[in-house]
Design a protein around this motif. Structure first.
Motif, short mmCIF file in Angstrom:
data_model
loop_
_atom_site.label_atom_id
_atom_site.label_comp_id
_atom_site.label_asym_id
_atom_site.label_seq_id
_atom_site.Cartn_x
_atom_site.Cartn_y
_atom_site.Cartn_z
N VAL A 57 0.83 -1.21 0.00
CA VAL A 57 0.00 0.00 0.00
C VAL A 57 0.86 1.26 0.00
CG1 VAL A 57 -1.83 1.25 1.19
CG2 VAL A 57 -1.89 -1.25 1.09
N SER A 58 1.99 1.21 0.71
CA SER A 58 2.83 2.43 0.75
C SER A 58 3.50 2.68 -0.59
CB SER A 58 3.86 2.37 1.89
OG SER A 58 4.70 1.25 1.75
N PHE A 59 3.88 1.62 -1.32
CA PHE A 59 4.42 1.84 -2.68
C PHE A 59 3.32 2.37 -3.60
CE2 PHE A 59 8.51 -0.49 -2.11
CZ PHE A 59 9.32 0.37 -2.83
N GLU A 60 2.12 1.80 -3.47
CA GLU A 60 1.03 2.27 -4.34
C GLU A 60 0.69 3.72 -4.01
OE1 GLU A 60 -2.33 -0.24 -5.01
OE2 GLU A 60 -1.12 -2.06 -5.18
N ALA A 61 0.56 4.02 -2.72
CA ALA A 61 0.24 5.40 -2.31
C ALA A 61 1.34 6.36 -2.76
CB ALA A 61 0.06 5.46 -0.79
N SER A 136 13.46 3.37 5.30
CA SER A 136 12.34 4.06 5.98
C SER A 136 12.60 4.12 7.48
CB SER A 136 11.02 3.34 5.78
OG SER A 136 10.86 2.88 4.50
N ASP A 137 13.12 3.01 8.01
CA ASP A 137 13.35 2.95 9.46
C ASP A 137 14.46 3.91 9.88
OD1 ASP A 137 11.41 1.09 9.28
OD2 ASP A 137 12.63 -0.63 9.83
N CYS A 262 9.07 -3.31 12.29
CA CYS A 262 8.60 -3.03 10.93
C CYS A 262 7.16 -3.49 10.73
CB CYS A 262 9.56 -3.64 9.90
SG CYS A 262 9.56 -5.44 9.88
N LEU A 263 6.66 -4.32 11.65
CA LEU A 263 5.28 -4.84 11.60
C LEU A 263 5.11 -5.78 10.39
CD1 LEU A 263 3.20 -1.66 12.57
CD2 LEU A 263 4.12 -3.42 14.09
N GLN A 286 6.74 4.91 11.95
CA GLN A 286 7.63 4.09 11.12
C GLN A 286 6.88 3.58 9.88
OE1 GLN A 286 8.98 0.84 13.57
NE2 GLN A 286 10.19 -0.06 11.94
N SER A 287 5.66 3.11 10.07
CA SER A 287 4.85 2.65 8.93
C SER A 287 4.57 3.79 7.97
CB SER A 287 3.52 2.07 9.40
OG SER A 287 3.73 0.86 10.05
N GLU A 288 4.21 4.95 8.52
CA GLU A 288 3.93 6.10 7.64
C GLU A 288 5.15 6.45 6.79
OE1 GLU A 288 2.60 9.89 9.40
OE2 GLU A 288 3.43 10.90 7.63
N ASN A 289 6.31 6.41 7.42
CA ASN A 289 7.52 6.83 6.70
C ASN A 289 7.86 5.93 5.52
OD1 ASN A 289 7.90 9.15 8.09
ND2 ASN A 289 9.31 8.28 9.60
#
Ligand code: CP
Ligand code: NVA
Length: 306
Positions: A57-61, A136-137, A262-263, A286-289
């Motif tokens: 989802v973060s790559f798509e977003a 990202s982390d 990282c979840l 961390q997820s947002e980043n």
């Protein structure tokens, strides 16, 4: 810059730093309401062989957020599943998209795709590396705690794909890293050895989690059973038990230490509910980043700016 993003040790310190700087700038610009369009008319093809929530989802977003388009493929729904060679997949998919974002098992899969693709291949996790996650982390570490060279950053638990990418990040960027892993679950020896050859700061591998966490500024934790290792779950639960990040272990770290995961997390396995939901946990920032970092990565890899 490398044409592909397969592992962090393929990059120079300046290139990794530019991903970090650009991701922070894009985050700020997005927050101020700027609408980005630098990837308008471009597309990525995502080929995933393992499950994903955040990375997909973060790559798509990120791609949509830069004005681009996304084609997502589950590997098992493609002709790969019926034996089409990777080298053919690479040469076909690169005709349709400006980059390939791939999550798979073997590192050799992304390497082979990269060998045959005329567009950048980006590693969105293999058994050996998770480079975009670690970038990202690191962005999160810098946001919360400042210069990694001045911090005690600890990896606790499995010497897995995340640990390997942390080791490469530490070696290239020149910050110290302490890992504590149980016997038999150390990071890949070849990766550790190659990293130590170029590292300007110690990369220390310990057994004892309490010793590792002592005075830490940043504690990184991950699942004990990574994707693909499910058959080993019961054994791993027993081996890793002393590495659980709970309040008692966390109390050994600096008072203002931050906890990264990282979840997805397995509560009361590698981390207790109390610590995951506690004030030192930064896991959702961390997820947002990941989205901001993935924008920086896509922009650099597709437009060649870094
Ligand atoms: N951290 C991470 O890669 O999460 P997903 O497996 O949900 O993509
Ligand atoms: N080490 C974990 C990371 C998940 C995002 C795995 O490979 O399953």
């Amino acid at each position: 810059m490398s044409n592909h993003l397969l592992a962090l040790q393929d990059f120079t310190p300046a290139q990794l730093q530019s991903f970090l700087d650009r991701a922070a700038a894009l985050k700020k610009e997005t927050a101020s309401g700027l609408r980005h369009q630098q990837l308008a008319g471009k597309s990525i093809c995502m080929l995933f062989e393992k499950p994903s929530t955040r990375t997909r989802v973060s790559f798509e977003a990120a791609m949509y957020g830069l004005g681009g388009q996304v084609i997502f493929l589950q590997a098992k729904e493609t002709q790969l599943d019926r034996g089409e060679p990777l080298k053919d997949m690479a040469r076909v998919l690169c005709r349709y998209a400006d980059a390939l974002v791939v999550r798979t098992f073997g590192q050799q899969v992304v390497e082979e795709l990269a060998r045959y693709s005329e567009v950048p291949v980006i590693n969105a996790l293999t058994d050996l590396h998770h480079p975009c996650q670690v970038l990202s982390d690191l962005m999160t570490v810098i946001e919360k705690k400042g210069d990694p060279k001045k911090l005690k950053i600890v990896w606790l638990g499995d010497g897995n794909n995340m640990a390997n990418s942390w080791i490469q990040a530490a070696a290239v960027l020149g910050f110290p890293l302490t890992l504590a892993c149980p016997e038999g679950y150390e990071p890949a020896p070849a990766i550790l050895q190659a990293a130590r050859k170029i590292a300007s700061q110690p990369i220390t591998l310990l057994r004892d989690p309490a010793e590792a966490v002592q005075g830490a500024d940043v504690i990184n934790i991950d699942v004990w059973t990574s994707m693909g290792k499910e058959k080993e779950k019961e054994k791993r639960l027993a081996v890793f038990r002393p590495y659980q990040l709970n309040a008692e272990l966390l109390a050994r770290a600096a008072n203002d230490a931050v906890v990264l995961h990282c979840l997805p997390a397995h509560r009361d396995e590698e981390i207790t509910e109390e610590v995951l939901e506690g004030p030192q946990s930064v896991v959702f920032d961390q997820s947002e980043n990941k989205m901001h970092m993935h924008k920086a990565i896509l922009e650099a890899m597709i437009c060649g700016v870094a």
